[in-house]
Design a protein around this motif. Structure first.
Motif, short mmCIF file in Angstrom:
data_model
loop_
_atom_site.label_atom_id
_atom_site.label_comp_id
_atom_site.label_asym_id
_atom_site.label_seq_id
_atom_site.Cartn_x
_atom_site.Cartn_y
_atom_site.Cartn_z
N ASP A 84 23.39 15.05 14.55
CA ASP A 84 23.87 13.68 14.78
C ASP A 84 23.34 12.75 13.70
O ASP A 84 24.05 11.86 13.21
CB ASP A 84 23.40 13.21 16.16
N HIS A 113 25.40 13.38 10.72
CA HIS A 113 26.73 12.82 11.00
C HIS A 113 26.76 11.31 10.76
O HIS A 113 27.68 10.78 10.13
CB HIS A 113 27.09 13.17 12.45
N TYR A 150 30.85 15.84 13.47
CA TYR A 150 29.75 16.67 13.96
C TYR A 150 29.87 18.09 13.42
O TYR A 150 28.87 18.72 13.07
CB TYR A 150 29.75 16.70 15.49
#
Length: 219
Positions: free
Chosen positions: A57, A60, A67
């Motif tokens: 995350d 990301h 993801y």
């Protein structure tokens, strides 16, 4: 006749090898899909993801990618480290898992992300976190049990355990702490779900391995 017997033995071995390969591919497919579902559940309940997903995350958010793409970057980078420090625990399943799990994450995020149950009450969300942790325990235990290449983090963890004589469950918790803190520093969302994951991933993997070993001993 000796020639016919030899041919029959060779045919039996070929059939057994093909059957084993088929089973291993089914195990790998199960591991990839269970990981995708577990990560989608963690992301959906929004109480903090498992430690690896917190790190993913963070990538990301930092890089502005999906993801799945962040997962592929993470998996390939950790795979390179595992090849250096734990080559004997890396196999074809490790590589295929690293390359394919990102696609499963994107698929299940899209499929499950809008389910009402993921946005329910706190007890329901906590139950889903435990469910996701069970899926992770089964996933990583499958990769370890079938000896075709374990998850990269587990390969590195086992290499450290062998070198320093540390119990797996303790070292795995240390690895999860490193992933959690690093992911949080990158901008990943951490919460109660992350703490649960950090403290129980090694426990669930050990429990799943114990179940698989018990089943195998009865066969």
């Amino acid at each position: 006749m000796p020639g016919i017997k030899k041919l029959l033995n060779r045919t039996e071995r070929t059939f057994a090898d093909r059957k084993r390969i088929g089973v291993l591919f089914l195990v790998l497919a199960a591991a990839v899909n269970l990981s995708g579902i577990a990560i989608a559940v963690f992301v959906g309940v929004n109480l903090g993801s498992d430690t690896i997903t917190v790190f993913i995350d963070g990538l990301h958010r930092l890089l502005g990618i999906s993801y799945g793409s962040a997962s592929r970057i993470y998996n390939i980078a950790v795979l390179i480290v595992a090849l250096i420090v734990a080559r004997k625990d890396i196999g074809w399943a490790t590589v295929l898992y690293a390359l394919s799990v990102g696609f499963a994450i994107d698929f299940y995020n899209g499929l499950l992300g809008s389910l009402p149950v993921l946005h329910g009450s706190l007890p329901v969300k906590f139950g889903l976190i435990v469910f996701a942790q069970i899926l992770f325990g089964i996933t990583y235990a499958l990769l370890i049990k079938f000896k075709t290449g374990m998850n990269q983090i587990d390969a590195i963890t086992y290499a450290i355990c062998r070198k320093f004589g540390i119990k797996y469950v303790y070292m795995r918790t240390v690895m999860d702490i490193i992933l959690l803190v690093s992911g949080w520093l990158l901008g990943g969302v951490a919460g109660i779900g992350s703490v649960v994951s950090m403290l129980t991933t090694g426990v669930f993997i050990n429990a799943a391995l114990a179940v698989f070993n018990r089943i195998g001993s009865r066969r």
